[in-house]
Design a protein around this motif. Structure first.
Motif, PDB file in Angstrom:
ATOM      1  N   ASN A  80      11.916  -4.409  -5.036  1.00 32.40           N
ATOM      2  CA  ASN A  80      11.049  -3.278  -4.688  1.00 32.40           C
ATOM      3  C   ASN A  80      10.746  -3.175  -3.196  1.00 32.40           C
ATOM      4  OD1 ASN A  80      11.065  -2.888  -7.395  1.00 32.40           O
ATOM      5  ND2 ASN A  80       8.867  -2.953  -7.691  1.00 32.40           N
ATOM      6  N   ARG A  81      11.635  -3.697  -2.358  1.00 29.70           N
ATOM      7  CA  ARG A  81      11.407  -3.633  -0.917  1.00 29.70           C
ATOM      8  C   ARG A  81      12.024  -2.385  -0.292  1.00 29.70           C
ATOM      9  NH1 ARG A  81      13.178  -9.123   1.766  1.00 29.70           N
ATOM     10  NH2 ARG A  81      11.748  -8.429   3.415  1.00 29.70           N
ATOM     11  N   ARG A  82      12.911  -1.715  -1.002  1.00 33.64           N
ATOM     12  CA  ARG A  82      13.455  -0.441  -0.559  1.00 33.64           C
ATOM     13  C   ARG A  82      12.730   0.680  -1.287  1.00 33.64           C
ATOM     14  NH1 ARG A  82      18.333  -0.372   1.908  1.00 33.64           N
ATOM     15  NH2 ARG A  82      17.543   1.649   2.641  1.00 33.64           N
ATOM     16  N   THR A  83      12.232   1.651  -0.525  1.00 31.89           N
ATOM     17  CA  THR A  83      11.436   2.719  -1.136  1.00 31.89           C
ATOM     18  C   THR A  83      11.930   4.090  -0.676  1.00 31.89           C
ATOM     19  OG1 THR A  83       9.785   2.732   0.651  1.00 31.89           O
ATOM     20  CG2 THR A  83       9.399   1.240  -1.203  1.00 31.89           C
ATOM     21  N   GLY A  84      11.778   5.055  -1.558  1.00 30.00           N
ATOM     22  CA  GLY A  84      12.136   6.427  -1.235  1.00 30.00           C
ATOM     23  C   GLY A  84      11.083   7.391  -1.738  1.00 30.00           C
ATOM     24  N   ALA A 103      15.808   8.239   5.799  1.00 31.45           N
ATOM     25  CA  ALA A 103      15.374   7.076   6.582  1.00 31.45           C
ATOM     26  C   ALA A 103      15.686   5.822   5.786  1.00 31.45           C
ATOM     27  CB  ALA A 103      13.881   7.152   6.894  1.00 31.45           C
ATOM     28  N   PHE A 104      15.526   4.665   6.430  1.00 29.90           N
ATOM     29  CA  PHE A 104      15.768   3.402   5.725  1.00 29.90           C
ATOM     30  C   PHE A 104      14.840   3.304   4.526  1.00 29.90           C
ATOM     31  CE2 PHE A 104      15.317  -1.111   4.889  1.00 29.90           C
ATOM     32  CZ  PHE A 104      16.627  -1.557   4.977  1.00 29.90           C
ATOM     33  N   ASN A 105      13.539   3.502   4.753  1.00 28.74           N
ATOM     34  CA  ASN A 105      12.536   3.575   3.698  1.00 28.74           C
ATOM     35  C   ASN A 105      11.649   4.792   3.943  1.00 28.74           C
ATOM     36  OD1 ASN A 105      13.317   1.322   2.259  1.00 28.74           O
ATOM     37  ND2 ASN A 105      11.711  -0.005   3.048  1.00 28.74           N
ATOM     38  N   SER A 106      11.039   5.317   2.873  1.00 28.01           N
ATOM     39  CA  SER A 106      10.104   6.423   3.032  1.00 28.01           C
ATOM     40  C   SER A 106       9.099   6.406   1.896  1.00 28.01           C
ATOM     41  CB  SER A 106      10.840   7.772   3.057  1.00 28.01           C
ATOM     42  OG  SER A 106      11.520   8.008   1.834  1.00 28.01           O
ATOM     43  N   SER A 107       7.958   7.064   2.138  1.00 31.56           N
ATOM     44  CA  SER A 107       6.894   7.110   1.139  1.00 31.56           C
ATOM     45  C   SER A 107       6.055   8.356   1.371  1.00 31.56           C
ATOM     46  CB  SER A 107       6.007   5.864   1.234  1.00 31.56           C
ATOM     47  OG  SER A 107       4.947   5.911   0.301  1.00 31.56           O
ATOM     48  N   ALA A 108       5.635   9.014   0.292  1.00 30.61           N
ATOM     49  CA  ALA A 108       4.769  10.192   0.385  1.00 30.61           C
ATOM     50  C   ALA A 108       3.400   9.853  -0.171  1.00 30.61           C
ATOM     51  CB  ALA A 108       5.381  11.362  -0.384  1.00 30.61           C
ATOM     52  N   GLY A 109       2.350  10.048   0.642  1.00 34.08           N
ATOM     53  CA  GLY A 109       1.005   9.661   0.236  1.00 34.08           C
ATOM     54  C   GLY A 109       0.074  10.802  -0.087  1.00 34.08           C
ATOM     55  N   ASP A 110       0.495  12.046   0.198  1.00 37.87           N
ATOM     56  CA  ASP A 110      -0.335  13.201  -0.149  1.00 37.87           C
ATOM     57  C   ASP A 110       0.583  14.392  -0.389  1.00 37.87           C
ATOM     58  OD1 ASP A 110      -2.656  14.535  -0.735  1.00 37.87           O
ATOM     59  OD2 ASP A 110      -3.194  14.957   1.347  1.00 37.87           O
ATOM     60  N   ILE A 111       0.109  15.372  -1.169  1.00 41.39           N
ATOM     61  CA  ILE A 111       0.923  16.536  -1.501  1.00 41.39           C
ATOM     62  C   ILE A 111       0.067  17.789  -1.425  1.00 41.39           C
ATOM     63  CG2 ILE A 111       0.506  16.289  -3.995  1.00 41.39           C
ATOM     64  CD1 ILE A 111       3.427  17.289  -4.384  1.00 41.39           C
ATOM     65  N   GLU A 125      13.798   0.233   9.427  1.00 36.88           N
ATOM     66  CA  GLU A 125      14.401  -1.022   8.987  1.00 36.88           C
ATOM     67  C   GLU A 125      13.462  -1.728   8.027  1.00 36.88           C
ATOM     68  OE1 GLU A 125      15.092  -3.130  12.579  1.00 36.88           O
ATOM     69  OE2 GLU A 125      12.976  -3.409  13.047  1.00 36.88           O
ATOM     70  N   LEU A 126      13.966  -2.796   7.394  1.00 38.44           N
ATOM     71  CA  LEU A 126      13.218  -3.440   6.323  1.00 38.44           C
ATOM     72  C   LEU A 126      11.907  -4.040   6.794  1.00 38.44           C
ATOM     73  CD1 LEU A 126      13.322  -4.086   3.304  1.00 38.44           C
ATOM     74  CD2 LEU A 126      14.417  -6.248   3.869  1.00 38.44           C
ATOM     75  N   GLU A 127      11.923  -4.780   7.885  1.00 36.63           N
ATOM     76  CA  GLU A 127      10.719  -5.457   8.358  1.00 36.63           C
ATOM     77  C   GLU A 127      10.083  -4.714   9.527  1.00 36.63           C
ATOM     78  OE1 GLU A 127       9.510  -7.824   6.696  1.00 36.63           O
ATOM     79  OE2 GLU A 127      11.219  -8.311   5.415  1.00 36.63           O
ATOM     80  N   ALA A 128      10.229  -3.413   9.554  1.00 41.25           N
ATOM     81  CA  ALA A 128       9.727  -2.613  10.681  1.00 41.25           C
ATOM     82  C   ALA A 128       8.211  -2.733  10.813  1.00 41.25           C
ATOM     83  CB  ALA A 128      10.122  -1.162  10.510  1.00 41.25           C
TER      84      ALA A 128
END
Length: 222
Positions: A80-84, A103-111, A125-128
């Motif tokens: 679960n370290r890669r997110t979209g 992007a390498f990883n992404s996340s949406a927190g509001d809509i 990157e992973l450990e950004a």
């Protein structure tokens, strides 16, 4: 009849299941899980269960318009370290931004209330240690919002009802909590520096914005 809410459930596994206490906890958790499974196997009035895409755990972080739209991040198994980021609408299904696409990883927190856009952040990157504020469209579009001058890290925290106003914070990623400034973004103005509430402020971040985009709430530290 009111719309049925969208719900997602996530399961977790203990990392150190060797001790007696851990085994007892697992046994109790297993019994609870079996009981819950037996219950959830039956239709639940007013609840809709969301199916995860193959190999992905769904984590919902925002909901809008009486449950018609939700947004969050899909976490890729096994670690679960890669997110979209994703957006789900009752009528239009699910739109995903898988890791490694926008992007390498992404996340949406509001809509937004109309479900047209979700606000969040991406990493390169992973450990950004830095993130970039971003806007995700239900039509599959994507926009990186960048940073305030002199910064290299930002995150979008809230979005207005029509998706045209985004608020968040921007900072120097090396000193994340020492000079975090609030910003307001619109398509016309781009990212505007709102600074701090006081001249000696060192940390200011908004957490949400009103539906009409006129007011926001957050915290400021001097």
């Amino acid at each position: 009849m009111p719309p049925r809410p969208l719900l997602a459930f996530r399961s977790m596994t203990m990392k150190n299941p060797t001790s007696t206490n851990a085994r007892g906890t697992i046994a109790a958790a297993t019994a609870l899980a079996l009981a819950a499974a037996a219950t959830l196997a039956q239709p639940v009035p007013g609840v809709t269960f969301l199916e995860n895409p193959p190999g992905v755990d769904t984590r919902i972080l925002a909901v809008a318009n009486e449950g018609r739209f939700v947004a969050g991040e899909g976490q890729v198994r096994p670690d679960n370290r890669r997110t979209g980021a994703f957006i789900i609408s009752r009528e239009g299904g699910r739109v995903d931004f898988p890791p490694g696409t926008v992007a390498f990883n992404s996340s949406a927190g509001d809509i937004s209330a109309d479900g047209s856009y979700a606000a969040g952040a991406t990493t390169a990157e992973l450990e950004a240690i830095t993130t970039t504020a971003a806007l995700f469209g239900r039509d599959g579009s994507f926009l990186s919002l960048g940073y305030l001058p002199g910064d290299d890290s930002s995150s979008a925290q809230g979005i207005s009802g029509d998706g045209r106003v985004v608020v968040g914070h921007s900072s120097d990623g090396r000193f994340e909590n020492e000079n975090r400034r609030a910003f307001r973004w619109t398509p016309e103005t781009g990212m505007t520096d709102l600074g701090h509430l006081r001249a000696d402020g060192v940390y200011t971040t908004p957490y949400d914005v009103s539906t009409d985009g006129r007011f926001m709430v957050g915290e400021s530290i001097s």
